[in-house]
Write a protein that holds these residues in place. Structure first.
Motif, mmCIF file in Angstrom:
data_model
loop_
_atom_site.group_PDB
_atom_site.id
_atom_site.type_symbol
_atom_site.label_atom_id
_atom_site.label_comp_id
_atom_site.label_asym_id
_atom_site.label_seq_id
_atom_site.Cartn_x
_atom_site.Cartn_y
_atom_site.Cartn_z
ATOM 1 N N LEU A 390 35.045 48.887 37.999
ATOM 2 C CA LEU A 390 33.754 48.524 38.108
ATOM 3 C C LEU A 390 33.237 47.671 39.469
ATOM 4 C CD1 LEU A 390 32.655 48.487 34.326
ATOM 5 C CD2 LEU A 390 32.360 50.385 36.018
ATOM 6 N N GLY A 391 33.917 46.796 39.277
ATOM 7 C CA GLY A 391 33.875 45.773 40.531
ATOM 8 C C GLY A 391 34.053 46.465 41.910
ATOM 9 N N TYR A 392 34.981 47.183 41.929
ATOM 10 C CA TYR A 392 35.207 48.099 43.259
ATOM 11 C C TYR A 392 33.890 49.095 43.280
ATOM 12 C CZ TYR A 392 37.202 51.101 46.841
ATOM 13 O OH TYR A 392 37.301 51.800 48.045
ATOM 14 N N ASP A 393 33.570 49.724 42.336
ATOM 15 C CA ASP A 393 32.472 50.727 42.535
ATOM 16 C C ASP A 393 31.092 49.781 42.963
ATOM 17 O OD1 ASP A 393 34.004 52.824 41.748
ATOM 18 O OD2 ASP A 393 33.365 52.718 39.605
ATOM 19 N N LEU A 394 30.836 48.692 42.473
ATOM 20 C CA LEU A 394 29.664 47.746 42.724
ATOM 21 C C LEU A 394 29.714 47.230 44.034
ATOM 22 C CD1 LEU A 394 29.166 46.035 39.220
ATOM 23 C CD2 LEU A 394 27.604 47.881 40.319
ATOM 24 N N ALA A 395 30.834 46.719 44.541
ATOM 25 C CA ALA A 395 30.825 46.008 45.693
ATOM 26 C C ALA A 395 31.652 46.833 47.048
ATOM 27 C CB ALA A 395 31.678 44.766 45.663
ATOM 28 N N GLY A 396 31.830 48.040 46.540
ATOM 29 C CA GLY A 396 32.782 48.762 47.537
ATOM 30 C C GLY A 396 34.149 48.266 48.123
ATOM 31 N N HIS A 397 34.749 47.306 47.615
ATOM 32 C CA HIS A 397 35.967 46.779 47.713
ATOM 33 C C HIS A 397 36.449 45.906 46.622
ATOM 34 C CE1 HIS A 397 34.341 42.661 48.503
ATOM 35 N NE2 HIS A 397 33.166 43.306 49.068
ATOM 36 N N TYR A 398 37.633 45.322 46.631
ATOM 37 C CA TYR A 398 38.225 44.586 45.368
ATOM 38 C C TYR A 398 38.059 43.333 45.265
ATOM 39 C CZ TYR A 398 40.770 49.033 44.000
ATOM 40 O OH TYR A 398 40.864 50.326 43.665
ATOM 41 N N GLY A 399 37.435 42.567 46.539
ATOM 42 C CA GLY A 399 37.623 41.129 46.719
ATOM 43 C C GLY A 399 36.853 40.445 45.656
ATOM 44 N N THR A 400 35.326 40.957 45.643
ATOM 45 C CA THR A 400 34.537 40.211 44.895
ATOM 46 C C THR A 400 34.769 40.278 43.400
ATOM 47 O OG1 THR A 400 32.848 40.902 46.512
ATOM 48 C CG2 THR A 400 32.032 40.367 44.190
ATOM 49 N N ALA A 401 35.223 41.402 42.867
ATOM 50 C CA ALA A 401 36.039 41.618 41.547
ATOM 51 C C ALA A 401 37.026 40.548 41.236
ATOM 52 C CB ALA A 401 36.454 42.932 41.098
ATOM 53 N N LEU A 402 37.828 40.355 42.089
ATOM 54 C CA LEU A 402 38.936 39.378 42.029
ATOM 55 C C LEU A 402 38.477 37.915 41.743
ATOM 56 C CD1 LEU A 402 41.863 41.048 44.205
ATOM 57 C CD2 LEU A 402 41.377 41.253 41.663
ATOM 58 N N LEU A 403 37.504 37.595 42.465
ATOM 59 C CA LEU A 403 36.985 36.214 42.890
ATOM 60 C C LEU A 403 36.156 36.041 41.353
ATOM 61 C CD1 LEU A 403 36.462 33.881 44.477
ATOM 62 C CD2 LEU A 403 34.349 34.806 45.362
ATOM 63 N N VAL A 404 35.511 37.152 40.818
ATOM 64 C CA VAL A 404 35.146 36.868 39.501
ATOM 65 C C VAL A 404 35.905 36.838 38.507
ATOM 66 C CG1 VAL A 404 33.373 37.739 37.792
ATOM 67 C CG2 VAL A 404 32.909 37.705 40.280
ATOM 68 N N LEU A 405 36.920 37.563 38.446
ATOM 69 C CA LEU A 405 37.749 37.803 37.422
ATOM 70 C C LEU A 405 38.848 36.382 37.511
ATOM 71 C CD1 LEU A 405 38.801 41.357 37.583
ATOM 72 C CD2 LEU A 405 37.445 40.125 35.705
ATOM 73 N N ALA A 406 38.844 35.759 38.413
ATOM 74 C CA ALA A 406 39.937 34.494 38.608
ATOM 75 C C ALA A 406 39.172 33.333 37.533
ATOM 76 C CB ALA A 406 39.783 33.938 39.876
ATOM 77 N N ALA A 407 37.940 33.663 37.055
ATOM 78 C CA ALA A 407 37.325 32.500 36.359
ATOM 79 C C ALA A 407 37.730 32.747 34.844
ATOM 80 C CB ALA A 407 36.006 32.630 36.222
ATOM 81 N N LEU A 408 38.546 33.684 34.412
ATOM 82 C CA LEU A 408 39.143 34.026 33.092
ATOM 83 C C LEU A 408 40.207 33.146 32.824
ATOM 84 C CD1 LEU A 408 38.794 37.792 32.596
ATOM 85 C CD2 LEU A 408 37.148 36.234 31.789
ATOM 86 N N PRO A 409 41.387 32.820 33.646
ATOM 87 C CA PRO A 409 42.540 32.014 33.179
ATOM 88 C C PRO A 409 42.048 30.567 33.366
ATOM 89 C CG PRO A 409 42.741 33.269 35.182
ATOM 90 C CD PRO A 409 41.542 33.798 34.607
ATOM 91 N N ALA A 410 40.956 30.341 34.247
ATOM 92 C CA ALA A 410 40.308 29.067 34.334
ATOM 93 C C ALA A 410 39.739 28.576 32.905
ATOM 94 C CB ALA A 410 39.490 28.802 35.465
ATOM 95 N N ALA A 411 39.004 29.598 32.461
ATOM 96 C CA ALA A 411 38.341 29.321 31.116
ATOM 97 C C ALA A 411 39.266 28.841 30.059
ATOM 98 C CB ALA A 411 37.381 30.450 30.748
ATOM 99 N N ALA A 412 40.378 29.906 30.017
ATOM 100 C CA ALA A 412 41.369 29.927 29.097
ATOM 101 C C ALA A 412 42.191 28.573 28.987
ATOM 102 C CB ALA A 412 42.391 30.964 29.080
ATOM 103 N N ALA A 413 42.211 27.939 30.337
ATOM 104 C CA ALA A 413 43.142 26.820 30.471
ATOM 105 C C ALA A 413 42.225 25.474 29.952
ATOM 106 C CB ALA A 413 43.349 26.629 32.044
ATOM 107 N N LEU A 414 40.889 25.637 30.074
ATOM 108 C CA LEU A 414 39.943 24.754 29.653
ATOM 109 C C LEU A 414 39.896 24.611 28.039
ATOM 110 C CD1 LEU A 414 37.816 22.584 30.099
ATOM 111 C CD2 LEU A 414 35.943 24.234 30.253
ATOM 112 N N ALA A 415 40.016 25.742 27.639
ATOM 113 C CA ALA A 415 40.091 26.022 26.082
ATOM 114 C C ALA A 415 41.346 25.370 25.517
ATOM 115 C CB ALA A 415 40.078 27.261 25.762
#
Length: 451
Positions: A390-415
């Motif tokens: 879905l990130g690729y479909d919205l942005a036309g490339h994978y970079g934006t989706a990866l930037l957003v999804l990198a927040a998931l392990p950061a949130a898990a680490a904070l927990a």
């Protein structure tokens, strides 16, 4: 004439099984080998094993890639729902019976997949292989090892996961050859027969539920003559679910499962966008596998000496680095570095999760606790490919989706940072049976409670 020989064992008289076990080599390391083989046999239900069938399925059944992806998503989610039931079955019936039952079902589903003719049958087959293979068989294999070890649990689970991962990683090569030689239908049938021939005899003739079943002791170190009679102790599933520790570890599992599955599913296209050829992108699985094996062994050894928090935080930091690093990959060493980071994060977490839950919550209800956590893990893996797509479909490339999804392990680490590890006094129970001799604890003390 001597009636004492017929009397039941008491606290002052050793059990006959324990007497018989004197001098016998500790069976736990055999359990490690058997469980590692069972882990390797989950390959037909793993994404790497299923992915080899996708293109032949699309061509022969006349269905679209979106339909196959949707069927796989549905199969993974529905299959995940069965994990708490599998966990409770482990607690009630023991790993031996559960492995035999799962092996029988898994093999039957694989054989049934050889006869599918449309998307409905394929979806049902995906439910079966994801439930029995990717979920249930891997869950019971690692839980079995946890019953046999305490002080060396991390090392034992690390070895189990490392060998199992190696088998899973090599399986696509064999499956590809089977498909090329016999076709995808025959390949699935061969996989099913192989599961029957390996997993069921392994359960019936190799696996033993717990050391007490053969008169042995956890870690192979007897403490007292009746130590094998000590009951399993620990928190119930309800008590575990009321702790932040359960959910912080589950958050790490979900982040890793979702992102690793998504990145692997789209690996050819994602790395192709960065300039790698399809062959170079496929070859990136090699450094991922090597790093996962080494990290699993290292984490297994570390978790016996360190509290879980530092290892969990390290796994999330490496995972975030891998996700962000995928945006910067170029042909050459940066691509290898990306593969090493992604594989290492997966290997670190695989070992620490299997050892952390029994340390925090004991073994009396370990199957139910890990079964619930496994549901979260498997369900999260279903959304990874979709989120990146879905990130690729919205942005036309994978970079934006990866930037957003990198927040998931950061949130898990904070927990993990904000969560207090459970203490034994919280529930008035201990995580493992207490073994005493002459009023003092036997053997080395367990790890100090984490503050």
């Amino acid at each position: 004439m001597n009636r004492s020989r017929k009397s039941k064992p008491t606290a002052s008289s050793p059990r006959p099984a324990a007497e018989h076990a004197t001098g016998r080599r500790f069976h736990g390391w055999r359990i490690v080998g058997y469980s590692a083989l069972a882990m390797a046999m989950t390959a037909p239900g793993q994404t790497t094993g299923v992915s080899v069938f996708i293109d032949p399925l699309i061509e022969d059944l006349g269905i679209s890639r979106t339909q196959v992806s949707t069927a796989y998503l549905a199969g993974t989610l529905i299959g995940a729902c069965a994990m708490p039931l599998v966990g409770r079955a482990i607690d009630r019936y023991g790993p031996r019976r559960v492995i035999a039952a799962v092996g029988a079902v898994f093999g039957a589903v694989l054989i049934a997949l050889a006869f599918v003719t449309g998307i409905v049958g394929l979806t049902a087959g995906f439910v079966g292989v994801r439930m029995a293979g990717q979920g249930a068989l891997s869950l019971v294999a690692t839980t079995t090892v946890a019953y046999w070890f305490d002080r060396r649990r991390g090392l034992a689970l690390g070895i189990t996961s490392a060998i199992g991962t190696a088998g899973i990683s090599l399986a696509p090569l064999l499956i590809e050859r089977l498909i090329s030689a016999y076709g995808w239908r025959q390949a699935w049938a061969i996989e099913g027969i192989a599961v029957w021939l390996i997993v069921i005899p392994l359960a019936l003739f190799g696996i033993r539920n717990r050391p007490a079943d053969i008169g042995q002791h956890i870690d192979g170190t007897p403490a007292t003559t009746d130590a094998t009679d000590a009951p399993l102790t620990g928190r119930t599933l309800g008590q575990a679910l009321r702790t932040g520790a359960f959910w912080s570890v589950a958050a790490c599992l979900a982040a890793s499962s979702m992102l690793t599955t998504g990145l692997n599913f789209h690996q050819i296209a994602l790395l192709g966008e960065r300039g790698l050829t399809p062959v170079e992108a496929a070859a990136n699985f090699l450094p991922q596998t090597a790093a996962a094996l080494l990290a699993t062994l290292a984490a297994g050894a570390l978790i016996d000496r360190l509290p879980p928090k530092p290892v969990l935080l390290a796994a999330m930091a490496v995972l975030a680095s891998a996700v962000l690093g995928a945006r910067l990959v170029e042909p050459g060493w940066t691509a290898v570095g990306y593969g090493l980071l992604l594989g290492a994060s997966n290997g670190l977490l695989r070992a620490v999760e299997a050892a952390t839950y029994p340390r925090y919550f004991g073994t009396a209800h370990l199957g139910a606790i890990r079964g619930t956590a496994h549901t979260i893990t498997v369900a999260a893996s279903a959304f990874g490919p979709l989120a990146i797509s879905l990130g690729y479909d919205l942005a036309g490339h994978y970079g934006t989706a990866l930037l957003v999804l990198a927040a998931l392990p950061a949130a898990a680490a904070l927990a993990v940072i904000l969560t207090r590890a459970p203490q034994t006094e919280d529930y008035g129970t201990v995580a493992e049976p207490v073994r005493v001799e002459n009023g003092s604890p036997d053997g080395a003390p367990g790890p100090a409670p984490e503050r």
